[in-house]
Design an enzyme around this catalytic site. Structure first.
Site, PDB file in Angstrom:
ATOM      1  N   LYS A 175       2.176   2.722 -13.859  1.00  0.00           N
ATOM      2  CA  LYS A 175       3.733   1.865 -14.025  1.00  0.00           C
ATOM      3  C   LYS A 175       3.611   0.715 -13.247  1.00  0.00           C
ATOM      4  O   LYS A 175       3.280   0.899 -12.240  1.00  0.00           O
ATOM      5  CB  LYS A 175       4.226   2.923 -13.956  1.00  0.00           C
ATOM      6  CG  LYS A 175       5.781   2.465 -13.759  1.00  0.00           C
ATOM      7  CD  LYS A 175       7.115   3.686 -13.400  1.00  0.00           C
ATOM      8  CE  LYS A 175       8.465   2.803 -13.687  1.00  0.00           C
ATOM      9  NZ  LYS A 175       9.790   4.352 -13.451  1.00  0.00           N
ATOM     10  N   SER A 223       5.937   1.878  -6.547  1.00  0.00           N
ATOM     11  CA  SER A 223       7.426   1.659  -5.921  1.00  0.00           C
ATOM     12  C   SER A 223       7.554   0.526  -4.728  1.00  0.00           C
ATOM     13  O   SER A 223       6.596   1.129  -4.469  1.00  0.00           O
ATOM     14  CB  SER A 223       7.858   3.119  -5.661  1.00  0.00           C
ATOM     15  OG  SER A 223       8.775   3.568  -4.427  1.00  0.00           O
ATOM     16  N   PHE A 273       9.610   7.788  -2.198  1.00  0.00           N
ATOM     17  CA  PHE A 273       9.064   9.715  -3.004  1.00  0.00           C
ATOM     18  C   PHE A 273       9.335  10.979  -2.280  1.00  0.00           C
ATOM     19  O   PHE A 273       8.414  11.437  -1.254  1.00  0.00           O
ATOM     20  CB  PHE A 273       7.673   9.512  -2.861  1.00  0.00           C
ATOM     21  CG  PHE A 273       6.898   8.383  -3.422  1.00  0.00           C
ATOM     22  CD1 PHE A 273       7.358   7.768  -4.451  1.00  0.00           C
ATOM     23  CD2 PHE A 273       5.685   8.043  -3.240  1.00  0.00           C
ATOM     24  CE1 PHE A 273       7.517   7.444  -5.676  1.00  0.00           C
ATOM     25  CE2 PHE A 273       5.196   6.604  -4.246  1.00  0.00           C
ATOM     26  CZ  PHE A 273       6.211   6.393  -5.291  1.00  0.00           C
ATOM     27  N   ASN A 323      17.880   1.701  -4.312  1.00  0.00           N
ATOM     28  CA  ASN A 323      17.285   2.992  -3.972  1.00  0.00           C
ATOM     29  C   ASN A 323      16.326   2.711  -2.690  1.00  0.00           C
ATOM     30  O   ASN A 323      15.406   1.585  -3.451  1.00  0.00           O
ATOM     31  CB  ASN A 323      16.956   4.021  -5.032  1.00  0.00           C
ATOM     32  CG  ASN A 323      15.662   4.492  -5.118  1.00  0.00           C
ATOM     33  OD1 ASN A 323      14.644   4.433  -5.040  1.00  0.00           O
ATOM     34  ND2 ASN A 323      15.654   3.663  -6.375  1.00  0.00           N
ATOM     35  N   ASN A 363       9.190  -0.674 -12.916  1.00  0.00           N
ATOM     36  CA  ASN A 363       9.908   0.151 -11.945  1.00  0.00           C
ATOM     37  C   ASN A 363      10.843  -1.175 -11.475  1.00  0.00           C
ATOM     38  O   ASN A 363      11.576  -2.172 -12.260  1.00  0.00           O
ATOM     39  CB  ASN A 363       9.058   0.455 -10.973  1.00  0.00           C
ATOM     40  CG  ASN A 363       9.077   1.218 -10.148  1.00  0.00           C
ATOM     41  OD1 ASN A 363      10.007   1.587  -9.307  1.00  0.00           O
ATOM     42  ND2 ASN A 363       7.576   2.636 -10.400  1.00  0.00           N
ATOM     43  N   ASN A 368       9.082   1.463  -2.514  1.00  0.00           N
ATOM     44  CA  ASN A 368       9.880   2.163  -1.341  1.00  0.00           C
ATOM     45  C   ASN A 368       8.516   2.759  -0.370  1.00  0.00           C
ATOM     46  O   ASN A 368       9.344   3.535   0.622  1.00  0.00           O
ATOM     47  CB  ASN A 368      11.087   2.840  -1.184  1.00  0.00           C
ATOM     48  CG  ASN A 368      12.275   2.331  -2.890  1.00  0.00           C
ATOM     49  OD1 ASN A 368      12.179   1.408  -1.904  1.00  0.00           O
ATOM     50  ND2 ASN A 368      11.804   2.905  -2.882  1.00  0.00           N
ATOM     51  N   THR A 369       7.371   2.788  -0.793  1.00  0.00           N
ATOM     52  CA  THR A 369       6.449   4.024   0.385  1.00  0.00           C
ATOM     53  C   THR A 369       5.364   1.969   0.830  1.00  0.00           C
ATOM     54  O   THR A 369       5.010   1.345   0.039  1.00  0.00           O
ATOM     55  CB  THR A 369       5.445   4.244  -0.598  1.00  0.00           C
ATOM     56  OG1 THR A 369       6.277   5.618  -0.942  1.00  0.00           O
ATOM     57  CG2 THR A 369       4.295   4.666   0.142  1.00  0.00           C
TER      58      THR A 369
HETATM   59  C1  LIG Z   1      17.427   7.100  -7.657  1.00  0.00           C
HETATM   60  C2  LIG Z   1      16.011   6.280  -8.369  1.00  0.00           C
HETATM   61  C3  LIG Z   1      15.168   6.905  -8.474  1.00  0.00           C
HETATM   62  C4  LIG Z   1      13.590   6.612  -8.684  1.00  0.00           C
HETATM   63  N1  LIG Z   1      12.497   6.610  -8.760  1.00  0.00           N
HETATM   64  C5  LIG Z   1      11.749   6.949  -9.116  1.00  0.00           C
HETATM   65  C6  LIG Z   1      10.189   7.693  -8.713  1.00  0.00           C
HETATM   66  O1  LIG Z   1      10.127   8.574  -8.122  1.00  0.00           O
HETATM   67  N2  LIG Z   1       9.316   6.902  -9.953  1.00  0.00           N
HETATM   68  C7  LIG Z   1       9.543   5.952 -10.369  1.00  0.00           C
HETATM   69  O2  LIG Z   1       8.299   5.743 -11.079  1.00  0.00           O
HETATM   70  N3  LIG Z   1      10.283   5.435 -10.665  1.00  0.00           N
HETATM   71  C8  LIG Z   1      11.622   5.527 -10.555  1.00  0.00           C
HETATM   72  N4  LIG Z   1      13.183   5.662 -10.244  1.00  0.00           N
HETATM   73  C9  LIG Z   1      12.556   3.807 -11.385  1.00  0.00           C
HETATM   74  C10 LIG Z   1      13.373   4.262 -12.609  1.00  0.00           C
HETATM   75  O3  LIG Z   1      12.124   5.499 -13.050  1.00  0.00           O
HETATM   76  C11 LIG Z   1      12.851   3.281 -13.164  1.00  0.00           C
HETATM   77  O4  LIG Z   1      11.885   2.620 -13.768  1.00  0.00           O
HETATM   78  C12 LIG Z   1      13.753   1.869 -13.030  1.00  0.00           C
HETATM   79  O5  LIG Z   1      15.085   2.634 -12.509  1.00  0.00           O
HETATM   80  C13 LIG Z   1      13.794   0.969 -13.687  1.00  0.00           C
HETATM   81  O6  LIG Z   1      15.623   2.084 -15.113  1.00  0.00           O
HETATM   82  P1  LIG Z   1      17.076   1.968 -14.956  1.00  0.00           P
HETATM   83  O7  LIG Z   1      17.393   0.612 -15.198  1.00  0.00           O
HETATM   84  O8  LIG Z   1      17.257   2.228 -17.156  1.00  0.00           O
HETATM   85  O9  LIG Z   1      17.188   3.157 -13.951  1.00  0.00           O
HETATM   86  C14 LIG Z   1      13.574   5.765  -9.421  1.00  0.00           C
HETATM   87  C15 LIG Z   1      15.280   5.302  -9.941  1.00  0.00           C
HETATM   88  C16 LIG Z   1      16.402   5.013  -9.243  1.00  0.00           C
HETATM   89  C17 LIG Z   1      17.708   4.474  -9.880  1.00  0.00           C
END
Ligand SMILES: Cc1cc2nc3c(=O)[nH]c(=O)nc-3n(C[C@H](O)[C@H](O)[C@H](O)COP(=O)(O)O)c2cc1C
Length: 364
Positions: A215, A174, A115, A111, A244, A176-177
């Protein structure tokens, strides 16, 4: 896998692009549709971490419910806690679509949302509306992309959400910022954490201050882990979330969509994020609360995160592939494990594979 979701729900949702499917799932939860049965309660899964009392150690990770539309519905699926956000002070559209990509062969996602969220005011209203309800709901805070002062954005997040959140997570990881992850560097991080602790204390005049977590990314070098651990201990931060999404494409490079820019999550992230978790547990000592995130999609992977050093565990991508019954099935599986192993608490196995994980090399 839940047979009904497997046969109908997943096929239906996967017929939409990932972001539309996500929107539909949030709407279904917020509307109160009974998507899964809430699991039983297991005394051996009860936890006290950072002053929070949790029914079980499994949480919904940030990014699923960015705007706080369905935290209570998430808790009713069996999660012991739910983290909403990332929320930024002003509403933000995020990057152009498409910006979420499935790597179905590996149960993974890339992704680059950037934000997208409705901003502090709208999310605060939703939290006000659920005030007094039970359940641990954390708020993950971030900075606007065009902010002239990102540190001030985090300060505002702490000030505004401290009275309503069970805990706060400072998200500087993140990918992505642009430039955000540079805030993990010691010169910036120390000052940021000191400011946020002071704002948090001011925002909690009576009673217990809301726990403040950080985080981090899974793509940090050893020296960076050293610096972050030193600052977490020095500034008395209440907990760490590892991790993350990753910029690495190890294990997926030949798959369709692997070349998309953004952060990779799901099964291929499990190994890297668990190694980073164990390395941080070694640095932070046994008393420091750590939440392990990345690639959890079963009771076994959740248990392994705890063996590697996690007090609590979160997931997101696993639920995209396994559906809303996943948290309940993981909690049931962990409960059975505690019973079969005759443990008083799941916490007894924490760190039992610590060195094995900390000594591994991240996949190249
Ligand atoms: C579509 C998507 C959006 C995410 N948005 C955020 C976010 O806004 N803030 C954040 O701290 N992590 C965000 N994450 C990261 C997740 O919280 C997590 O740290 C990461 O996906 C690893 O866990 P997973 O393998 O179980 O998905 C996002 C992940 C995905 C897949």
């Amino acid at each position: 896998m839940n047979p009904l979701f497997d046969s109908v729900g997943r096929r239906l949702l996967f017929s939409f692009d990932p972001e539309t499917a996500h929107g539909l799932s949030i709407r279904a939860l917020a509307a109160g549709l009974p998507l899964a049965r809430c699991p039983r309660q297991f005394p051996g899964l009860r936890m006290e971490v950072a002053g929070l009392s949790l029914a079980n150690p499994l949480g919904m990770a940030a990014g699923y419910d960015k705007n706080g539309e369905a935290p209570d519905a998430l808790l009713s699926l069996g999660f012991g806690f739910a983290e909403i956000g990332t929320v930024t002070p002003l509403p933000q559209a995020g990057n152009p679509k498409p910006r979420i990509f499935r790597l179905t062969e590996q149960n993974a996602v890339i992704n680059r949302l950037g934000f997208n969220n409705e901003g502090h005011r709208r999310v605060l209203e939703r939290l006000e509306a659920r005030k007094g309800r039970p359940g641990i709901v954390g708020v993950n805070i971030g900075a606007n992309k065009d902010s002239a002062n990102r540190i001030a954005d985090y300060e505002e997040g702490v000030r505004r959400f401290a009275p309503l959140a069970s805990y706060l997570t400072v998200n500087i990881s993140s990918p992505n910022t642009p430039g955000l992850r540079k805030m993990q560097a010691r010169e910036i991080l120390g000052g940021l954490l000191a400011r946020l602790v002071s704002v948090r204390d001011e925002a909690s005049p009576q009673g217990r201050p809301v726990p403040l977590f950080l985080k981090i990314a899974p793509d940090l070098e050893e020296a960076e882990l050293d610096d972050i651990a030193a600052e977490l201990l020095d500034k008395r931060i209440d907990g760490l979330v590892v991790s993350n999404t990753t910029l690495s494409r190890a294990g997926v490079s030949s798959l369709p969509n692997a070349e998309q820019a953004g952060g990779l999550s799901g099964r291929p992230l499990f190994e890297r994020s668990t190694i980073m978790l164990a390395r941080m547990r070694k640095r932070l000592g046994t008393a420091f609360p750590i939440i392990g995130v990345g690639g959890v999609d079963s009771a076994e992977t959740a248990i392994e995160k705890i063996r590697a050093g996690a007090d609590l565990v979160q997931l997101y991508t696993g639920m995209i592939y396994a559906g809303p019954s996943l948290p309940g099935r993981i909690v049931e599986g962990m409960g059975r494990f505690v019973r079969d192993e005759r443990l008083r608490s799941i916490a007894e196995i924490r760190d039992s594979h610590l060195s094995a994980w900390a000594d591994r090399n991240p996949p190249a």
